[in-house]
Design an enzyme around this catalytic site. Sequence first.
Site: not given
Length: 263
Positions: A91, A112, A19, A14, A66
């Site tokens: 973001d 989230n 994000h 990631y 989240n």
Amino acid sequence: MFLVVGLGNPGSGYAANRHNIGFMAADEIVRRHSFGPWRRKFQGQLSEGELNGEKVLVLKPETFMNLSGQSVGEVLRFYKIPVEDVIVLHDELDLPPGKLRVKRGGGHGGHNGLRSIDAHCGKEYRRVRLGIGHPGEKSRVHGHVLGDFSKSEQDGWLMTLLDAVAAEFARLTKGDDGGFMSKVSNIVTPPKPKAPKKDKPAANKAKGGASGDPKSDDQAPSGEDMDNLSGAAKVRVEKADTPVSNAANAMAEALAKAFGKKK
């Protein structure tokens, strides 16, 4: 004491995602201001430093986006930091790439990470919204935010934005949100230089000639001055003041006058 939270998802898969721009900004703040090393605490990575004489903690939750509020809540309770002294970097789909806004409170806008922090800590924290742009269609949002920044984005506006955020971040600890936004904006998108003003023509030039003399070289003679001219000079003057279409007639008349002949 301030708590700065960068939002993102843990793991190398990631790391370059849109994000994860909050993680990227947190890393740059720690690097720029020589904060302490990252330590695994409170379900995240924590670094400590100082800005403007104030102690500042920087947190990257590792609970996945989240569940970010769980990690943030633990830090707030342990250090007894009021939620008003929390600054969250995240973001923002609704801002163009490279744009930035600072906002206190409000809704989570479907994010989230913010939704989780709201639930665990309350809403009265400041959000630094880092624009990543919208893909244009709702069906493409998921792939867009979890997609990597392109090479051109990384080498262009992204690095400039992250550097500017870190360089000017101390303004936020002084409550200067407006100054922070203005400075970052000017770094990312510098204002265009103003065109130099054109000099106005001197007043005497407008009256004909550099010296203001009505008989200067750019004006034709008239009256008795014409009588003092030689025939050839009269031809040149009259020809110059005569439309091209009447040039032949003007020439004939000037020659007739010059030699005392009738046309």
